[in-house]
Design a protein around this motif. Structure first.
Motif, PDB file in Angstrom:
ATOM      1  N   ILE A 231       0.840  -1.203   0.000  1.00 30.03           N
ATOM      2  CA  ILE A 231       0.000   0.000   0.000  1.00 30.03           C
ATOM      3  C   ILE A 231       0.876   1.255   0.000  1.00 30.03           C
ATOM      4  N   ARG A 232       1.937   1.226   0.795  1.00 29.41           N
ATOM      5  CA  ARG A 232       2.802   2.408   0.908  1.00 29.41           C
ATOM      6  C   ARG A 232       3.598   2.658  -0.361  1.00 29.41           C
ATOM      7  N   HIS A 233       4.121   1.593  -0.956  1.00 29.31           N
ATOM      8  CA  HIS A 233       5.031   1.756  -2.095  1.00 29.31           C
ATOM      9  C   HIS A 233       4.356   1.498  -3.447  1.00 29.31           C
ATOM     10  N   GLY A 234       3.074   1.146  -3.428  1.00 31.12           N
ATOM     11  CA  GLY A 234       2.369   0.858  -4.669  1.00 31.12           C
ATOM     12  C   GLY A 234       2.460   1.954  -5.711  1.00 31.12           C
ATOM     13  N   PRO A 235       2.197   3.228  -5.352  1.00 32.03           N
ATOM     14  CA  PRO A 235       2.283   4.295  -6.356  1.00 32.03           C
ATOM     15  C   PRO A 235       3.659   4.400  -7.005  1.00 32.03           C
ATOM     16  N   THR A 236       4.710   4.222  -6.208  1.00 29.52           N
ATOM     17  CA  THR A 236       6.060   4.276  -6.762  1.00 29.52           C
ATOM     18  C   THR A 236       6.294   3.132  -7.733  1.00 29.52           C
ATOM     19  N   LEU A 237       5.781   1.950  -7.406  1.00 30.77           N
ATOM     20  CA  LEU A 237       5.901   0.807  -8.309  1.00 30.77           C
ATOM     21  C   LEU A 237       5.189   1.089  -9.631  1.00 30.77           C
ATOM     22  N   GLY A 238       3.996   1.666  -9.549  1.00 31.82           N
ATOM     23  CA  GLY A 238       3.261   1.993 -10.766  1.00 31.82           C
ATOM     24  C   GLY A 238       3.986   2.998 -11.629  1.00 31.82           C
ATOM     25  N   LEU A 239       4.539   4.026 -11.005  1.00 28.25           N
ATOM     26  CA  LEU A 239       5.293   5.038 -11.748  1.00 28.25           C
ATOM     27  C   LEU A 239       6.543   4.435 -12.378  1.00 28.25           C
ATOM     28  N   ALA A 240       7.200   3.525 -11.663  1.00 31.87           N
ATOM     29  CA  ALA A 240       8.380   2.854 -12.220  1.00 31.87           C
ATOM     30  C   ALA A 240       7.995   2.004 -13.423  1.00 31.87           C
TER      31      ALA A 240
END
Length: 230
Positions: free
Chosen positions: A11-20
């Motif tokens: 949940i915390r790092h999901g947005p960063t994974l999507g952007l990557a």
């Protein structure tokens, strides 16, 4: 305990994974397109070359790079959208549904990289599933947001609605304007590659809009989690 830690980490790092995932797919597409030299030594153009041609082994010089980036990018996007489903509250069935649909779409996109156009039958099947899921997920999000229930800016809902419309145009218009090219990619003197191939141009439009939309969602979510203003 471990599952809870994994859940919170996703949940915390999901947005960063999507952007990557989006950034990697865009970078690989640009590099592969620049290096591309087609069957007639023509340069790559999104106006008359399909997305899949970047991953065509034996033709596209950097096909492995593109296919791996598409596979990894699709999985990273799927993880991000899975994090949205995990964030949804018990009463937010629409948000949970969008997260699951988006996860499935990301996995289908990854499978397009796993089965490049050389493996034509599975490639066509997973690509059809990917575009179908993109349509359903974007329309679902648009209704969710435009009804005022989604915790996102209104423009992201409008953007999603535009994607759903463009997917329908992509599926219908090429068959009407260029029926001879709808399912034909083996160009000959009798059937040369046109300067504008509607199937290719609209496919690239859909993919580009999806990447921008996912990037917009990811940037909003990351800023929101970090205490930034929407």
């Amino acid at each position: 305990m471990t599952s809870a830690v994994v859940r919170q980490g996703l949940i915390r790092h999901g947005p960063t994974l999507g952007l990557a995932g989006v950034g990697g797919a865009i970078a690989a597409s640009l590099v592969t397109a620049i290096a591309y030299s087609g069957p007639d030594d023509e340069p790559y153009s999104p106006l008359n070359h399909t997305v899949s041609e970047l991953g065509e082994r034996g033709v596209s010089e950097l096909a492995p790079l593109f296919n791996v980036a598409l596979l990894a990018g699709g999985l990273l996007i799927a993880l991000y959208l899975l994090s949205l489903a995990l964030r949804a509250t018990a009463h937010d069935r629409a948000g949970f549904g969008f997260g699951l649909l988006g996860t499935a779409a990301g996995i289908a996109l990854a499978l397009v990289g796993l089965f490049p156009v050389d493996d034509l039958e599975p490639h066509i099947a997973v690509a059809a599933v990917a575009f179908g899921l993109i349509f359903v997920a974007s329309l679902w999000f648009a209704v969710w947001r435009l009804r005022g229930a989604a915790p996102y800016p209104r423009w992201l809902g409008i953007f999603a609605l535009v994607i759903a419309i463009v997917v329908v145009v992509f599926l219908v218009l090429p068959g009407l304007l260029q029926p001879e090219y709808r399912f034909e990619m083996d160009f000959t003197e009798e059937l040369p590659r046109p300067r504008l191939l509607w199937n290719s141009a609209l496919e690239w439009l859909v993919i580009s809009l999806v990447w921008l939309w996912i990037a917009g969602l990811g940037l909003y979510d990351r800023g929101h989690m970090n205490g930034g203003q929407p």
